[in-house]
Design a protein around this motif. Structure first.
Motif, PDB file in Angstrom:
ATOM      1  N   PRO A 232      70.395  80.164  77.598  1.00  0.00           N
ATOM      2  CA  PRO A 232      71.265  79.257  76.852  1.00  0.00           C
ATOM      3  C   PRO A 232      70.658  77.860  76.743  1.00  0.00           C
ATOM      4  O   PRO A 232      69.712  77.520  77.451  1.00  0.00           O
ATOM      5  CB  PRO A 232      72.548  79.215  77.668  1.00  0.00           C
ATOM      6  N   GLU A 233      71.238  77.077  75.883  1.00  0.00           N
ATOM      7  CA  GLU A 233      70.727  75.736  75.591  1.00  0.00           C
ATOM      8  C   GLU A 233      70.555  74.902  76.853  1.00  0.00           C
ATOM      9  O   GLU A 233      71.430  74.833  77.701  1.00  0.00           O
ATOM     10  CB  GLU A 233      71.701  75.044  74.635  1.00  0.00           C
ATOM     11  N   VAL A 234      69.379  74.292  76.949  1.00  0.00           N
ATOM     12  CA  VAL A 234      69.044  73.379  78.033  1.00  0.00           C
ATOM     13  C   VAL A 234      68.923  71.992  77.414  1.00  0.00           C
ATOM     14  O   VAL A 234      68.251  71.820  76.401  1.00  0.00           O
ATOM     15  CB  VAL A 234      67.710  73.772  78.702  1.00  0.00           C
ATOM     16  N   THR A 235      69.582  71.015  78.009  1.00  0.00           N
ATOM     17  CA  THR A 235      69.471  69.628  77.557  1.00  0.00           C
ATOM     18  C   THR A 235      68.841  68.823  78.683  1.00  0.00           C
ATOM     19  O   THR A 235      69.330  68.855  79.817  1.00  0.00           O
ATOM     20  CB  THR A 235      70.853  69.040  77.218  1.00  0.00           C
ATOM     21  N   THR A 236      67.750  68.122  78.359  1.00  0.00           N
ATOM     22  CA  THR A 236      67.072  67.340  79.388  1.00  0.00           C
ATOM     23  C   THR A 236      66.304  66.178  78.763  1.00  0.00           C
ATOM     24  O   THR A 236      66.049  66.161  77.557  1.00  0.00           O
ATOM     25  CB  THR A 236      66.122  68.229  80.223  1.00  0.00           C
ATOM     26  N   ASN A 237      65.959  65.224  79.613  1.00  0.00           N
ATOM     27  CA  ASN A 237      65.160  64.074  79.185  1.00  0.00           C
ATOM     28  C   ASN A 237      63.687  64.459  79.157  1.00  0.00           C
ATOM     29  O   ASN A 237      63.233  65.264  79.963  1.00  0.00           O
ATOM     30  CB  ASN A 237      65.338  62.894  80.147  1.00  0.00           C
ATOM     31  N   LEU A 238      62.976  63.842  78.245  1.00  0.00           N
ATOM     32  CA  LEU A 238      61.534  64.009  78.164  1.00  0.00           C
ATOM     33  C   LEU A 238      60.853  62.821  78.839  1.00  0.00           C
ATOM     34  O   LEU A 238      61.505  61.814  79.148  1.00  0.00           O
ATOM     35  CB  LEU A 238      61.091  64.101  76.703  1.00  0.00           C
ATOM     36  N   ALA A 239      59.550  62.913  79.040  1.00  0.00           N
ATOM     37  CA  ALA A 239      58.790  61.823  79.654  1.00  0.00           C
ATOM     38  C   ALA A 239      58.796  60.575  78.782  1.00  0.00           C
ATOM     39  O   ALA A 239      58.625  59.462  79.281  1.00  0.00           O
ATOM     40  CB  ALA A 239      57.356  62.272  79.918  1.00  0.00           C
ATOM     41  N   SER A 240      59.040  60.737  77.491  1.00  0.00           N
ATOM     42  CA  SER A 240      59.030  59.606  76.556  1.00  0.00           C
ATOM     43  C   SER A 240      60.413  58.968  76.399  1.00  0.00           C
ATOM     44  O   SER A 240      60.633  58.216  75.462  1.00  0.00           O
ATOM     45  CB  SER A 240      58.518  60.079  75.199  1.00  0.00           C
ATOM     46  N   ASN A 241      61.341  59.260  77.311  1.00  0.00           N
ATOM     47  CA  ASN A 241      62.716  58.753  77.287  1.00  0.00           C
ATOM     48  C   ASN A 241      63.527  59.257  76.102  1.00  0.00           C
ATOM     49  O   ASN A 241      64.573  58.711  75.802  1.00  0.00           O
ATOM     50  CB  ASN A 241      62.753  57.221  77.359  1.00  0.00           C
ATOM     51  N   ASP A 242      63.048  60.272  75.406  1.00  0.00           N
ATOM     52  CA  ASP A 242      63.838  60.964  74.399  1.00  0.00           C
ATOM     53  C   ASP A 242      64.538  62.109  75.123  1.00  0.00           C
ATOM     54  O   ASP A 242      64.297  62.345  76.309  1.00  0.00           O
ATOM     55  CB  ASP A 242      62.926  61.535  73.306  1.00  0.00           C
TER      56      ASP A 242
END
Length: 142
Positions: A53-63
């Motif tokens: 299922p959908e995973v929501t997380t921060n990226l290293a670029s703050n996106d």
């Protein structure tokens, strides 16, 4: 008498050549027949696949990214193991994405790279089978 021996030797040689030729043909057909594995049907692929299922997380670029996957295994046993390892798979996904910048995930090459990385990492966990393919089924990058 001499003619009789010559005919016998020729007949034996002819039979031997035919026997060796038949064995060679059978061996070649058997070996090439094993190499021609049929591709699985879509129903077989679905039977051995797991939805993440959908995973929501921060990226290293703050996106941040919302992303979901379908993972194809090589057997029903592998599918069952992967379903039990759901929390470990999600953990690997979050760790991998947290190291990526948004630029690295844009375009076909970025997505293929992520799929291959996840396949390799998840395969290192598996004991009852292997991951054949990781598919991105949804992706929103902001």
């Amino acid at each position: 008498m001499k003619n009789n021996k010559l005919v016998t030797v020729m007949a034996i040689m002819l039979v031997a050549i035919l026997l060796v030729g038949t064995i060679a043909v059978v061996a070649v057909l058997k070996l090439t027949g094993e190499d021609k594995k049929e591709e699985p049907t879509i129903d077989e692929v679905l039977e051995a696949s797991v939805d993440i299922p959908e995973v929501t997380t921060n990226l290293a670029s703050n996106d941040f990214i919302k992303i979901s996957f379908k993972i194809e295994t090589d057997s029903k046993e592998a599918k069952e193991e992967l379903e039990k390892r759901d929390f470990q798979v999600r953990n690997i996904i979050i760790y991998e994405l947290s190291e990526k910048k948004s630029e690295e995930l844009q375009g076909v090459e970025g997505k293929k790279g992520l799929e291959e990385t996840l396949k390799t990492k998840i395969n290192s966990l598996m004991q009852d089978g292997k991951i054949k393919k990781v598919y991105i089924t949804g992706s929103i990058l902001q």
